[in-house]
Enzyme design. Structure first.
Site, PDB file in Angstrom:
ATOM      1  N   SER A   4     -74.478 -80.972   8.130  1.00  0.00           N
ATOM      2  CA  SER A   4     -75.254 -80.442   6.993  1.00  0.00           C
ATOM      3  C   SER A   4     -76.239 -79.348   7.415  1.00  0.00           C
ATOM      4  O   SER A   4     -77.312 -79.217   6.828  1.00  0.00           O
ATOM      5  CB  SER A   4     -76.008 -81.567   6.269  1.00  0.00           C
ATOM      6  OG  SER A   4     -75.098 -82.568   5.901  1.00  0.00           O
ATOM      7  N   ARG A   5     -75.879 -78.615   8.434  1.00  0.00           N
ATOM      8  CA  ARG A   5     -76.681 -77.469   8.897  1.00  0.00           C
ATOM      9  C   ARG A   5     -78.053 -77.873   9.451  1.00  0.00           C
ATOM     10  O   ARG A   5     -78.936 -77.032   9.582  1.00  0.00           O
ATOM     11  CB  ARG A   5     -76.863 -76.418   7.772  1.00  0.00           C
ATOM     12  CG  ARG A   5     -75.540 -75.855   7.243  1.00  0.00           C
ATOM     13  CD  ARG A   5     -74.821 -75.082   8.336  1.00  0.00           C
ATOM     14  NE  ARG A   5     -73.571 -74.465   7.903  1.00  0.00           N
ATOM     15  CZ  ARG A   5     -72.348 -74.867   8.289  1.00  0.00           C
ATOM     16  NH1 ARG A   5     -72.202 -75.920   9.093  1.00  0.00           N
ATOM     17  NH2 ARG A   5     -71.272 -74.230   7.890  1.00  0.00           N
ATOM     18  N   LEU A   6     -78.213 -79.171   9.769  1.00  0.00           N
ATOM     19  CA  LEU A   6     -79.494 -79.620  10.343  1.00  0.00           C
ATOM     20  C   LEU A   6     -79.368 -79.660  11.870  1.00  0.00           C
ATOM     21  O   LEU A   6     -79.387 -80.715  12.504  1.00  0.00           O
ATOM     22  CB  LEU A   6     -79.885 -80.986   9.766  1.00  0.00           C
ATOM     23  CG  LEU A   6     -80.147 -80.951   8.259  1.00  0.00           C
ATOM     24  CD1 LEU A   6     -80.513 -82.342   7.739  1.00  0.00           C
ATOM     25  CD2 LEU A   6     -81.261 -79.962   7.922  1.00  0.00           C
TER      26      LEU A   6
END
Ligand code: FMN
Length: 216
Positions: free
Chosen positions: A194-196
């Site tokens: 999730s792009r974290l």
């Protein structure tokens, strides 16, 4: 395959392979780099030593291209090139440079910023003479970054230099050699879901390396 903007926008990958947190961090970014580089080799990353080198002319225009990492000594990463190339001229004007590695098989990126300096001529000799003869001749043949009329220009020069070096020793051209990048910054990036992503920044201070986590 059709290539629309929708196709491009739909290219998407989740990064799920690994985590990189405070417990994995080594205190010295040189060791951290060497560990990740070793893992890139072990994971059979395609051309793990290919790195983007960015230079900037004094007018502020950045220039980026790939070069190959050929060593990592106590001062920093080393690459070889033509000192009279565009990048050589840009480094002469402004020795601040940036490097970046992308190792997709490990979902990792490493960024390095620092200053570039020519390595000692003896070190350049050592690497130059370890290269295949064709590459040694190539360093003489190619006026890197200059406009040339056609491919024949290069092929004619190969023949000229082959003839010359059948009559005299093939020496390293003075305009070809290595640069070492002395880093003041490293960033290690590990892709996460999730792009974290996990990002750690090492900044060189008088007292040693400061380590901070950055938002992805
Ligand atoms: C995979 C790859 C590796 C390369 N390695 C080098 C290198 O080690 N040294 C080099 O001078 N150019 C290398 N090049 C070519 C450079 O990207 C660039 O075209 C050339 O150095 C001229 O750059 P300049 O005109 O900005 O000076 C490589 C290109 C690729 C795609």
């Amino acid at each position: 395959m059709e290539m629309s903007n929708e196709h491009i926008a739909a290219l998407r990958k989740e990064y799920l392979l690994k985590e990189f947190d405070e417990s994995h961090l080594l205190a010295d970014p040189y060791n951290q780099f060497k560990l990740w580089f070793k893992e890139a080799i072990e994971s059979e990353v395609n051309e793990p030593n290919a790195m983007m080198l960015a230079t900037a002319s004094t007018n502020g225009q950045p220039h980026a291209r790939i070069v190959l990492l050929k060593g990592f000594d106590h001062e920093g990463p080393v690459f070889f090139t033509n000192y009279q190339s565009d990048k050589g001229e840009q480094i002469k004007e402004n020795n601040k440079v940036a490097l970046s590695f992308f190792w997709p098989e490990l979902e990792r990126q490493v960024r390095i910023e620092g200053t570039a300096a020519q390595i000692h001529p003896e070190q350049s000799d050592e690497y130059f003479y370890s290269r295949p003869i064709g590459s040694q001749i190539g360093a003489h043949v190619s006026p890197q970054s200059k406009v040339i009329v056609n491919r024949m220009f290069l092929e004619d020069r190969v023949r000229e230099f082959e003839k010359l070096f059948s009559e005299q020793p093939l020496l390293r051209p003075e305009h070809w050699g290595g640069y070492v990048v002395k880093p003041h910054l490293f960033e290690f990036w590990q892709g996460r879901s999730s792009r974290l992503h996990d990002r750690f920044l090492f900044s060189r201070k008088d007292t040693g390396w400061q380590i901070e986590r950055l938002a992805p």
